[in-house]
Each structure stands twice: as C-alpha cells, then as structure tokens.
Write a protein that holds these residues in place. Structure first.
Motif, short mmCIF file in Angstrom:
data_model
loop_
_atom_site.label_atom_id
_atom_site.label_comp_id
_atom_site.label_asym_id
_atom_site.label_seq_id
_atom_site.Cartn_x
_atom_site.Cartn_y
_atom_site.Cartn_z
N LYS A 77 54.29 5.96 -5.91
CA LYS A 77 53.71 7.31 -5.86
C LYS A 77 52.53 7.41 -4.90
O LYS A 77 52.28 8.46 -4.33
N ASP A 78 51.81 6.31 -4.71
CA ASP A 78 50.64 6.33 -3.83
C ASP A 78 51.02 6.35 -2.35
O ASP A 78 50.17 6.62 -1.50
N GLU A 79 52.25 6.05 -2.04
CA GLU A 79 52.68 5.96 -0.64
C GLU A 79 53.61 7.10 -0.21
O GLU A 79 54.21 7.04 0.86
N ILE A 80 53.75 8.13 -1.03
CA ILE A 80 54.60 9.27 -0.68
C ILE A 80 53.96 10.02 0.48
O ILE A 80 52.77 10.33 0.46
N LYS A 81 54.76 10.29 1.51
CA LYS A 81 54.27 10.96 2.72
C LYS A 81 55.13 12.19 3.00
O LYS A 81 56.32 12.22 2.67
N ALA A 82 54.54 13.19 3.65
CA ALA A 82 55.27 14.40 4.02
C ALA A 82 54.99 14.73 5.48
O ALA A 82 53.88 14.53 5.98
N LYS A 83 56.04 15.25 6.14
CA LYS A 83 55.92 15.64 7.55
C LYS A 83 56.77 16.89 7.75
O LYS A 83 57.90 16.97 7.27
N PHE A 84 56.22 17.87 8.47
CA PHE A 84 56.95 19.11 8.72
C PHE A 84 57.29 19.21 10.20
O PHE A 84 56.42 19.09 11.05
N GLU A 85 58.57 19.39 10.50
CA GLU A 85 58.97 19.61 11.89
C GLU A 85 60.27 20.41 11.94
O GLU A 85 61.20 20.17 11.18
N LYS A 86 60.30 21.37 12.84
CA LYS A 86 61.47 22.21 13.11
C LYS A 86 62.07 22.84 11.86
O LYS A 86 63.27 22.83 11.64
N GLY A 87 61.20 23.41 11.00
CA GLY A 87 61.68 24.12 9.82
C GLY A 87 62.12 23.24 8.67
O GLY A 87 62.70 23.73 7.71
#
Length: 147
Positions: A77-87
């Motif tokens: 849970k400490d390493e969850i990452k999010a990235k937004f690109e092209k919708g």
C-alpha cells in the motif's frame, strides 16, 4: 469504453480495467472528460481502501466521480503510484515481495474442486455411519441369540 453520465449535475461512473503483471497490477481508469490531472485525487486509507475521485468544471457542467476499491492484502500500500496521461489514469499496485496470495475470485474449476472435496467428505461419513450401524446391529443380534 464509455463513462456513464448520471443526471444533469455531471456525476458519472468512469470505466476501468485491470492488467495483471508479474510483480504488480495496473488499474486503468478511463477519463476522456479530463484533459489533465487537475481535480483528480488518488488516496489509500488506513483500512486499505483505494479512493479515486475527480471534480472538474467543463463548459456549463461540473463533472464529478468517486470510485472506491478495497485493496487486497498482497499489495504494498505504501508503494501505490498514479500517473495520468492521454485521458487514462494509470494506478500501479505493486505486489509484496516474497508473499504469495490466492486470488479472491473463484473460478468454476476451483468451485468444482471444493464441491468434490465436500462430496467426498460426506460420502466418507455416510460409509462410516453405515459400517458402525451394521456392526452395532451385528452385536445386538449376537447378544440376543446367546440369551
């Protein structure tokens, strides 16, 4: 994939899909209504709930969504990452190293195995009860004949 709009206020349910990889799972949330990450939030609660929300003004409509997903114990849970690109909002959920967990979904094959295991157990109990009943009847008959 389409998002479902609900009512005039602009609340909607975004479509999403899972991609399963060796060391991580990837959650793809399709947000064609959002052009950048402004207004998007990704949070993980202490209880292990992944909360994805968005709020954005588009022309005359205010767009909002909220998606909550229970995070399995095999994710770090400490390493969850999010990235937004092209919708598309890409959320990476890394799996814990050295620990193996069974998937929570049940396939027809595993249901059959469970059913087979239970049926075998029940059949064994029936055979044992029948054998004990037969033995008890034999003892009963032999004691009556001797008297």
């Amino acid at each position: 994939m389409e998002s479902k709009l609900a009512g005039s206020e602009g609340n909607f349910e975004p479509s999403y899909e899972w991609q399963h990889e060796e060391g991580f799972d990837l959650l793809l949330v399709h947000l064609p209504e959002f052009k950048d990450k402004e207004g998007l939030k990704v949070q993980v609660s202490n209880c292990g709930v992944l909360k994805i929300s968005g709020d954005r003004q588009q022309k005359q409509t205010r767009l909002r969504f909220l998606k909550e997903i229970q995070v399995k114990k095999n994710y770090d849970k400490d390493e969850i990452k999010a990235k937004f690109e092209k919708g598309v909002l890409k959320i990476t959920l890394p799996k814990k190293v050295g620990e193996e967990y069974e998937l929570t979904t049940t396939s027809n094959k595993s249901r059959f195995k469970k059913f087979k295991k239970v049926a075998t157990g029940v059949a064994t109990i029936v055979v044992v009860v029948a054998a004990l009943s037969g033995f008890a009847y034999y003892i009963y008959r032999t004691t009556i004949i001797k008297d």
